[in-house]
Design a protein around this motif. Structure first.
Motif, PDB file in Angstrom:
ATOM      1  N   HIS A  10      56.111   3.976  52.814  1.00 35.60           N
ATOM      2  CA  HIS A  10      55.449   2.752  52.371  1.00 35.60           C
ATOM      3  C   HIS A  10      55.512   1.590  53.352  1.00 35.60           C
ATOM      4  CE1 HIS A  10      54.926   4.367  48.310  1.00 35.60           C
ATOM      5  NE2 HIS A  10      56.169   4.811  48.379  1.00 35.60           N
ATOM      6  N   SER A  11      56.449   1.604  54.299  1.00 34.32           N
ATOM      7  CA  SER A  11      56.711   0.386  55.065  1.00 34.32           C
ATOM      8  C   SER A  11      57.118   0.677  56.502  1.00 34.32           C
ATOM      9  CB  SER A  11      57.853  -0.420  54.411  1.00 34.32           C
ATOM     10  OG  SER A  11      57.622  -0.659  53.052  1.00 34.32           O
ATOM     11  N   VAL A  12      56.988  -0.382  57.319  1.00 35.58           N
ATOM     12  CA  VAL A  12      57.646  -0.444  58.622  1.00 35.58           C
ATOM     13  C   VAL A  12      58.749  -1.489  58.478  1.00 35.58           C
ATOM     14  CG1 VAL A  12      57.390  -0.851  61.089  1.00 35.58           C
ATOM     15  CG2 VAL A  12      55.478   0.103  59.776  1.00 35.58           C
ATOM     16  N   ILE A  13      59.980  -1.111  58.789  1.00 32.10           N
ATOM     17  CA  ILE A  13      61.140  -1.961  58.531  1.00 32.10           C
ATOM     18  C   ILE A  13      61.852  -2.274  59.840  1.00 32.10           C
ATOM     19  CG2 ILE A  13      63.410  -2.068  57.392  1.00 32.10           C
ATOM     20  CD1 ILE A  13      62.234  -0.135  55.269  1.00 32.10           C
ATOM     21  N   PHE A  14      62.195  -3.555  60.026  1.00 30.67           N
ATOM     22  CA  PHE A  14      63.075  -3.949  61.126  1.00 30.67           C
ATOM     23  C   PHE A  14      64.496  -3.988  60.590  1.00 30.67           C
ATOM     24  CE2 PHE A  14      65.496  -7.373  63.214  1.00 30.67           C
ATOM     25  CZ  PHE A  14      65.574  -6.837  64.489  1.00 30.67           C
ATOM     26  N   ILE A  25      58.175  -5.401  57.926  1.00 28.23           N
ATOM     27  CA  ILE A  25      57.261  -6.085  58.840  1.00 28.23           C
ATOM     28  C   ILE A  25      55.826  -5.595  58.680  1.00 28.23           C
ATOM     29  CG2 ILE A  25      59.030  -6.659  60.530  1.00 28.23           C
ATOM     30  CD1 ILE A  25      58.173  -4.231  62.148  1.00 28.23           C
ATOM     31  N   HIS A  26      55.642  -4.496  57.929  1.00 30.90           N
ATOM     32  CA  HIS A  26      54.279  -4.029  57.662  1.00 30.90           C
ATOM     33  C   HIS A  26      54.305  -3.130  56.435  1.00 30.90           C
ATOM     34  CE1 HIS A  26      50.135  -2.814  58.422  1.00 30.90           C
ATOM     35  NE2 HIS A  26      50.107  -3.685  59.417  1.00 30.90           N
ATOM     36  N   SER A  27      53.273  -3.211  55.618  1.00 32.42           N
ATOM     37  CA  SER A  27      53.136  -2.335  54.456  1.00 32.42           C
ATOM     38  C   SER A  27      51.660  -2.224  54.112  1.00 32.42           C
ATOM     39  CB  SER A  27      53.928  -2.876  53.257  1.00 32.42           C
ATOM     40  OG  SER A  27      53.449  -4.150  52.870  1.00 32.42           O
ATOM     41  N   ASN A 255      63.276   3.630  46.695  1.00 34.65           N
ATOM     42  CA  ASN A 255      61.828   3.646  46.443  1.00 34.65           C
ATOM     43  C   ASN A 255      60.977   3.528  47.703  1.00 34.65           C
ATOM     44  OD1 ASN A 255      62.306   3.673  43.565  1.00 34.65           O
ATOM     45  ND2 ASN A 255      62.760   1.483  43.730  1.00 34.65           N
ATOM     46  N   GLN A 256      61.552   3.808  48.861  1.00 34.12           N
ATOM     47  CA  GLN A 256      60.766   3.764  50.095  1.00 34.12           C
ATOM     48  C   GLN A 256      60.157   5.123  50.436  1.00 34.12           C
ATOM     49  OE1 GLN A 256      59.685   1.566  52.324  1.00 34.12           O
ATOM     50  NE2 GLN A 256      60.485  -0.219  51.255  1.00 34.12           N
ATOM     51  N   GLY A 257      60.459   6.144  49.640  1.00 36.19           N
ATOM     52  CA  GLY A 257      59.936   7.467  49.943  1.00 36.19           C
ATOM     53  C   GLY A 257      60.640   8.077  51.133  1.00 36.19           C
ATOM     54  N   MET A 258      59.886   8.814  51.937  1.00 37.36           N
ATOM     55  CA  MET A 258      60.466   9.520  53.078  1.00 37.36           C
ATOM     56  C   MET A 258      60.768   8.561  54.236  1.00 37.36           C
ATOM     57  SD  MET A 258      57.887  12.813  53.151  1.00 37.36           S
ATOM     58  CE  MET A 258      56.408  11.782  53.112  1.00 37.36           C
TER      59      MET A 258
END
Length: 421
Positions: A10-14, A25-27, A255-258
């Protein structure tokens, strides 16, 4: 620096571990896959399709982030580019796995021109499931063919694209890197292991994919084993080790999935706190006890053929001696075996580790049981054979093939301090 860019369903995480910071930082464009840095920009591969099945309608793109990790553009070719996985920066180019048609899609940042390369003869559909691409020392390129089974690693010369060598390593493998002894490492994802070409085995658990090393930590992305249609609803986590692969802790992302890739950031990132003021993402820092469930799809890779039943809520031993291959790390000092007995009354069950008796269980009644085994401490990582030996009972009127055995539900690896708590 001990900062990372982590991609999930679901996301790009820093992530900055030292400062306990996790920021989205992105979803909204997941699934997100590979990450690469070219000059002053970071590139993140995305599918714009949350379903992990490849779709003909998905639009694979590269998201371009500036040095503060703010999106400044998106690019994609005008030809087929499907099921993107890993990406890598080579000179002035970004090389991307286009798994859907067995190709590598390449973008030149100077000319802005896209081109396609087929590394093997098979093309046009997902023959090899190429999922990881990496730049190696001595001007070499590594490419991982998952193969949906026993995985093959291709090593090419970058300039000529001449194939230098191939070797098999891992099952459903992801990632490829060299250690300090010039051994190739990969995630044997289907087995829950890290393995190398010098026969080293590190037990990781679950489904490892995505590896990055900073000045202090070695991180492995971990995804829970789940039905494909439910994978984006699971909790991903990062398993953190020191540089000698001693387990430290986990960072869990509910809840972020894989977890799909992990990329080490080797410079200061000037995150704009105003831009991301509401984007803090929850992560939970703890040490998880590894628990291996024998009913899981993954467990079949560990069990001796013909000695175990098909998976139910557990596995029945169907031989007088049934073996399972186990791997454990230095931090694991105890192994707890959870099982169920139905057939044996006033009988001994023996547990052997590499043919040495390590535990004995006297069964007085049917029902659940647990056994604690102390693990050897002489190796930082090892693979051993656990043998469960049951008495031979002949039951002429019982056609159930399980009447020879006991049922094993799970095997848990823990350390003594946690066990005493």
């Amino acid at each position: 620096m001990n900062s990372f860019i982590v991609t999930t369903s679901h996301s790009v995480i820093f992530l900055n571990i030292e400062n306990n910071i996790s920021i989205t930082i992105h979803s909204g464009s997941g699934l997100y896959y590979g990450v690469a840095k070219l000059q002053q920009h970071y590139y993140v591969a995305c599918r714009n399709n949350i379903d992990s099945y490849h779709s003909e309608t998905e639009k694979c793109e590269l998201i371009i982030l500036d040095d503060s990790l703010k999106e400044v553009g998106r690019i994609s070719p005008d030809f087929d580019f499907g099921d993107v996985h890993g990406i890598v920066a080579i000179d002035n180019e970004i090389w991307c796995t286009s798994t859907a048609d067995n190709s590598i899609v390449i973008w030149n940042s100077d000319t802005k021109v896209w081109r396609k390369w087929y590394p093997v003869a098979e093309r046009g559909k997902d023959y090899n499931h190429f999922n990881s691409i990496v730049k190696l020392p001595y001007n070499r390129l590594g490419l991982v063919a998952h193969n949906k089974g026993k995985s093959t690693h291709y090593i090419f010369h970058i300039d000529t694209l001449e194939l230098i060598e191939t070797f098999d390593l891992g099952m459903h493998a992801h990632n490829l890197w060299l250690d300090e002894n010039n051994a190739f490492f990969t995630c044997s994802s289907a087995e829950g292991l890290l393995v190398n070409t010098h026969n080293k085995v590190i037990r990781i658990g679950d489904f490892p994919r995505g590896v990055a090393v900073s000045s202090k930590y070695s991180l492995v992305g971990m995804s829970e084993l789940s039905l494909r249609e439910l994978r984006d609803q699971t909790d991903g986590y990062l398993r953190c080790f020191d540089h000698d692969w001693r387990y430290l802790f986990d960072l869990i992302y509910p809840n972020q999935g894989m977890i799909l890739d992990v990329f080490a950031v080797n410079e200061n990132i000037n995150i704009n706190k105003t831009t991301y003021k509401n984007n803090d993402v929850e992560h939970i820092k703890e040490r998880r006890n590894d628990c291996f469930y024998l009913h899981s799809e993954q467990s079949s890779y560990y069990l001796a053929t013909g000695q175990w039943s098909k998976p139910e809520e557990f596995r029945w031993t169907i031989a007088q001696k049934s073996q399972i291959r186990i791997s454990y790390n230095e931090s694991h000092t105890l192994m707890k075996i959870y099982g169920y007995n139905e057939h044996y009354i006033n009988e001994n069950i023996l547990f052997l580790l590499n043919d040495e008796l390590v535990a004995e269980l006297f069964l007085k009644r049917s029902g659940q049981f647990e056994v604690t085994v102390k693990l050897p401490k002489n190796l930082s990582a090892t693979t051993s054979e656990l043998t469960i030996s049951v008495p031979y009972l002949v039951r002429y009127n019982d056609v159930d093939s399980r009447n020879l055995g006991i049922a094993i539900k799970s095997i848990q690896f823990i350390n003594e301090r946690e066990f005493e708590k």
